[in-house]
Design an enzyme around this catalytic site. Structure first.
Site, short mmCIF file in Angstrom:
data_model
loop_
_atom_site.label_atom_id
_atom_site.label_comp_id
_atom_site.label_asym_id
_atom_site.label_seq_id
_atom_site.Cartn_x
_atom_site.Cartn_y
_atom_site.Cartn_z
N ASN A 274 0.82 -1.20 0.00
CA ASN A 274 0.00 0.00 0.00
C ASN A 274 0.86 1.27 0.00
OD1 ASN A 274 -2.46 1.79 1.54
ND2 ASN A 274 -3.07 0.24 0.07
N HIS A 325 -1.53 4.39 0.80
CA HIS A 325 -2.21 4.51 -0.49
C HIS A 325 -3.70 4.75 -0.31
CE1 HIS A 325 -3.27 3.07 -4.70
NE2 HIS A 325 -2.26 3.90 -4.93
N CYS A 326 -4.29 4.09 0.68
CA CYS A 326 -5.72 4.25 0.95
C CYS A 326 -6.08 5.69 1.31
CB CYS A 326 -6.16 3.33 2.08
SG CYS A 326 -5.80 1.58 1.86
N CYS A 327 -5.16 6.40 1.92
CA CYS A 327 -5.41 7.77 2.41
C CYS A 327 -5.34 8.82 1.32
CB CYS A 327 -4.39 8.14 3.49
SG CYS A 327 -4.42 7.09 4.96
#
Length: 334
Positions: A274, A325-327
């Site tokens: 990520n 990466h999700c953020c």
């Protein structure tokens, strides 16, 4: 499984192509971050500094959020910009197409109505420019797709076929919609792999990342006693059998599996896959495990030899079941 189609002028750029900017959606006391708000703000400020050193930074936050660098004031439910942000196409003439898909809290698991409205608000306010394309009749999260910039899109069967996403659409109908909206030549469906504790039903950006030169960085597991071992071995086997559009095998680079991290009795979905690609750098998640953190950063650096690798302690982020990466969500340059 691989399916193919014909492209037109638009394409979904690879993440390593030149970027115009990055979006962060800021944590605040009305989100699930409330019990650990001071801790997560330290992490977000660190990410913000590293991003702003290299490209534009758009911060979305409600009125009164604890940041002094807000670019756009907007009500939000949570912070996962990767999944509620625009998915942006480019063409060869310097244009952007801003795809606004529906975000429904990863299959109606969490409230998402305010997050689902962020894109339209940003576009109407002129924060981002481009041709707005309403895709709100279709659920698609940015973390569920990876693009090589040349017409191949990776996704996972576990996520896109999960309950409360796009039923009653069949798999064939879903892949046809992806080809249509993303102008893809083919969709590669990864059939196996999901991390314990993952709310997303197996986002591709927790498992397999496409890198330059037909390289795939992927999560591996070498411990037969680990509950994730079997699924990740099956995923690895599928990756070995995949071929590029030109018929060549992918260059495979296996990332280590962090030692299990728990929040009470619950295992958290720690993953080195990520990471976030920036102009000139890669932000790499670390988990307080120097040996494995160092090995992962070394491998990521080999995949991106022209970029600086920057470690970001992500132990606080995964307490809400995500990582770097999700953020974030990137906007490609033209």
């Amino acid at each position: 499984m691989v399916t193919e189609n014909t492209t037109e002028k638009w394409r979904l750029p690879a993440e390593w192509e030149t970027q115009w900017g990055i979006q962060l959606t800021w944590p605040h006391r009305e989100t699930d971050w409330a019990p650990m708000l001071s801790e997560i703000l330290v992490t977000y400020h660190e990410m913000a500094r590293e991003i702003a050193r290299r490209e534009r930074l758009i911060i979305v936050a409600p009125e009164g959020a604890a940041t002094d660098c807000v670019r756009f004031v907007c009500p939000t439910d949570d912070t996962w910009a990767r999944d509620h942000g625009f998915i942006t196409l480019t063409d060869d003439c310097g244009h952007h197409r801003l795809l606004d898909f529906r975000f429904n809290g990863w299959g109606e698991k969490f409230p998402a109505s305010q997050d689902n409205a962020i894109n339209r608000r940003m576009w109407e306010a002129g924060i981002v420019e481009g041709e707005y394309h309403d895709c709100l009749d279709f659920v698609l999260e940015g973390g569920s797709i990876e693009s090589d910039g040349r017409g191949t899109i990776f996704t996972t069967t576990g996520c896109l076929m999960a309950p409360h996403r796009n039923q009653p659409l069949t798999r064939e109908q879903i892949e046809n919609r992806l080809k249509q909206e993303l102008y893809a030549d083919r969709i590669v469906w990864i059939e196996h792999g999901q991390l314990t504790g993952d709310d997303t039903d197996g986002h591709i950006d927790t498992l397999v990342r496409i890198c330059p030169n037909d390289t795939l960085l992927y999560m591996g597991c070498d411990d037969p006693q680990d509950e994730q071992y079997h699924e990740l071995r099956l995923m690895e086997q599928q990756l070995r059998e995949l071929r590029t559009l030109e018929g060549r095998p992918y260059r495979l680079m296996k990332l280590p599996m962090p030692r299990p991290i728990y929040d009470g009795p619950d295992r958290l979905p720690a993953t080195y896959a990520n990471f976030l690609i920036l102009n000139g750098a890669v932000l790499c998640p670390t988990y307080g495990q120097p040996d494995l953190d160092g090995e992962a950063i070394r491998i990521i650096g080999e995949a991106f030899p022209d970029r600086e690798t920057v470690a970001i302690d992500s132990r606080c982020i995964i307490r809400q079941h995500g990582s770097i990466h999700c953020c974030t969500m990137q906007f490609p340059d033209v």
